[in-house]
Design a protein around this motif. Structure first.
Motif, PDB file in Angstrom:
ATOM      1  N   ILE A  27      27.799 -24.845  25.320  1.00  0.00           N
ATOM      2  CA  ILE A  27      27.243 -23.684  24.642  1.00  0.00           C
ATOM      3  C   ILE A  27      25.783 -23.560  25.077  1.00  0.00           C
ATOM      4  N   PRO A  28      25.147 -22.389  24.851  1.00  0.00           N
ATOM      5  CA  PRO A  28      23.778 -22.174  25.350  1.00  0.00           C
ATOM      6  C   PRO A  28      22.784 -23.259  24.976  1.00  0.00           C
ATOM      7  N   MET A  29      22.835 -23.741  23.739  1.00  0.00           N
ATOM      8  CA  MET A  29      21.862 -24.752  23.300  1.00  0.00           C
ATOM      9  C   MET A  29      21.886 -25.977  24.222  1.00  0.00           C
ATOM     10  N   TYR A  30      23.080 -26.441  24.576  1.00  0.00           N
ATOM     11  CA  TYR A  30      23.184 -27.642  25.403  1.00  0.00           C
ATOM     12  C   TYR A  30      23.040 -27.318  26.883  1.00  0.00           C
ATOM     13  N   PHE A  31      23.267 -26.070  27.262  1.00  0.00           N
ATOM     14  CA  PHE A  31      22.973 -25.628  28.627  1.00  0.00           C
ATOM     15  C   PHE A  31      21.475 -25.808  28.897  1.00  0.00           C
ATOM     16  N   PHE A  32      20.653 -25.390  27.945  1.00  0.00           N
ATOM     17  CA  PHE A  32      19.202 -25.542  28.095  1.00  0.00           C
ATOM     18  C   PHE A  32      18.772 -26.990  27.906  1.00  0.00           C
ATOM     19  N   LEU A  33      19.437 -27.707  27.026  1.00  0.00           N
ATOM     20  CA  LEU A  33      19.096 -29.110  26.801  1.00  0.00           C
ATOM     21  C   LEU A  33      19.380 -29.946  28.048  1.00  0.00           C
ATOM     22  N   ARG A  34      20.447 -29.609  28.754  1.00  0.00           N
ATOM     23  CA  ARG A  34      20.757 -30.320  30.005  1.00  0.00           C
ATOM     24  C   ARG A  34      19.647 -30.093  31.034  1.00  0.00           C
ATOM     25  N   ILE A  48      26.603 -12.217  22.158  1.00  0.00           N
ATOM     26  CA  ILE A  48      26.147 -11.137  23.032  1.00  0.00           C
ATOM     27  C   ILE A  48      24.730 -11.412  23.544  1.00  0.00           C
ATOM     28  N   LEU A  49      23.839 -11.781  22.616  1.00  0.00           N
ATOM     29  CA  LEU A  49      22.436 -11.983  22.975  1.00  0.00           C
ATOM     30  C   LEU A  49      22.207 -13.244  23.800  1.00  0.00           C
ATOM     31  N   MET A  50      23.120 -14.209  23.682  1.00  0.00           N
ATOM     32  CA  MET A  50      23.005 -15.449  24.461  1.00  0.00           C
ATOM     33  C   MET A  50      24.261 -15.664  25.289  1.00  0.00           C
TER      34      MET A  50
END
Length: 314
Positions: free
Chosen positions: A57-64, A134-136
């Motif tokens: 999900i986006p949160m962990y995409f950025f965390l990676r 939609i926004l993320m």
């Protein structure tokens, strides 16, 4: 005509974190442990996010990406730092110094911008959950990520080229454990006041503005969380946000203290300590903060350990 005293081909010399004394092996051992912890912790975090589909999900995409930045930052600085403990006066070529400035700035500014994006992600997830898909969306996440890397790279390239184009006369000893702009400016035999003003403006853009946006974002999140009826939802949101804020305050606080102070207030000893808090300490603490205080990551870790044990038994 260039001054005869200006030397461009002579290597710089990094004086290191501490002067060589009878007890220098103790801080060296601490730095080595921090190096191992940072690499292993962030590599494990990347592995868990990659293998567990529930973390896609986006949160962990950025965390990676944050973990990847931390690994790079550690590899850029610490090996050379350890060499300086073993070999006093360890030289570094102008090209090597320029590469280190570029890479450190790229990773540092990328982390500044990425933490802002992560705060925005949490704001949408908590304050506007119905619009979150939609926004993320996947495409928006890739655009935000590309913007982070491109903005950081352009900023780093500009400062690297400008810093290395300055004339350096006399001593080439950099009183720091890595090539950093403030330490190099002290060695230049030209008037650097205009460039120092430019560095200040650039620091406001990449540090103070994102930091203010993050604080404003989390103020909105906190207001929304306090209005939730679900106690469990409040606890989960607060746990996530407090982890992010811990990283933000530590990282931005040290960087702002370093780059937004007048040059007359800088001292080598103080600058070295402050530099640790935005170069070495965050890569060590980030995986701990984001894993020990995150139930999803802990659950993914238990699943992965269970699978590894299952394979060994088979």
């Amino acid at each position: 005509m260039k001054s005869e005293n200006e030397t461009y081909s002579v290597d710089f010399v990094l004086l290191g974190f501490l002067s060589r004394t009878s007890v220098h092996m103790f801080p060296m051992a601490l730095i080595l442990l921090a190096f191992i912890a940072a690499l292993s912790g962030n590599a494990l975090l990347i592995l868990l996010i990659q293998v567990d589909s529930s973390l896609h999900i986006p949160m962990y995409f950025f965390l990676r990406q944050l973990a990847f930045m931390d690994i790079c930052q550690t590899l850029i600085i610490v090996p050379k730092m350890l060499a300086d403990f073993l070999i006093p006066g360890n030289p570094i070529s102008p090209a090597g110094c320029g590469a280190q400035i570029f890479l450190v700035l790229t990773m540092g500014v990328s982390e500044c911008l990425l933490l802002t994006v992560m705060a925005y992600d949490r704001y949408i997830a908590i304050c506007n959950p119905l619009q979150y898909p939609i926004l993320m969306s996947r495409n928006i996440c890739f655009v935000l990520s590309a913007g982070v890397w491109m903005g950081a790279s352009v900023n780093a390239l500009f400062h690297t080229v400008f810093t290395l184009s300055l004339p350096y006369c006399g001593s080439k000893e950099i009183d720091q454990f890595f090539c950093e702009i403030p330490a190099l400016l002290k060695l230049s035999c030209s008037d650097t006041s205009r460039y120092e003003a430019l560095v200040f403006v650039s620091s406001v853009v990449v540090l103070l503005i994102p930091f203010s946006l993050i604080l404003a974002t989390y103020a909105c999140i906190l207001s929304r969380v306090m209005s939730m009826k679900s106690t469990k939802g409040q606890q989960k949101a607060l746990a996530t946000c407090s982890s992010h804020l811990t990283v933000v305050v530590m990282f931005y606080g040290a960087a702002i203290f370093m780059y937004l102070r007048p040059s007359s207030y800088h001292s080598p000893e103080q600058d070295k300590i402050v530099s640790l808090f935005y170069t070495i300490v965050p890569p060590v603490l980030n995986p701990l903060i984001y894993s020990l205080r995150n139930r999803d990551v802990l659950h993914a870790l238990r699943k992965w350990i269970g699978k590894c044990r299952g394979f060994q038994q088979d």
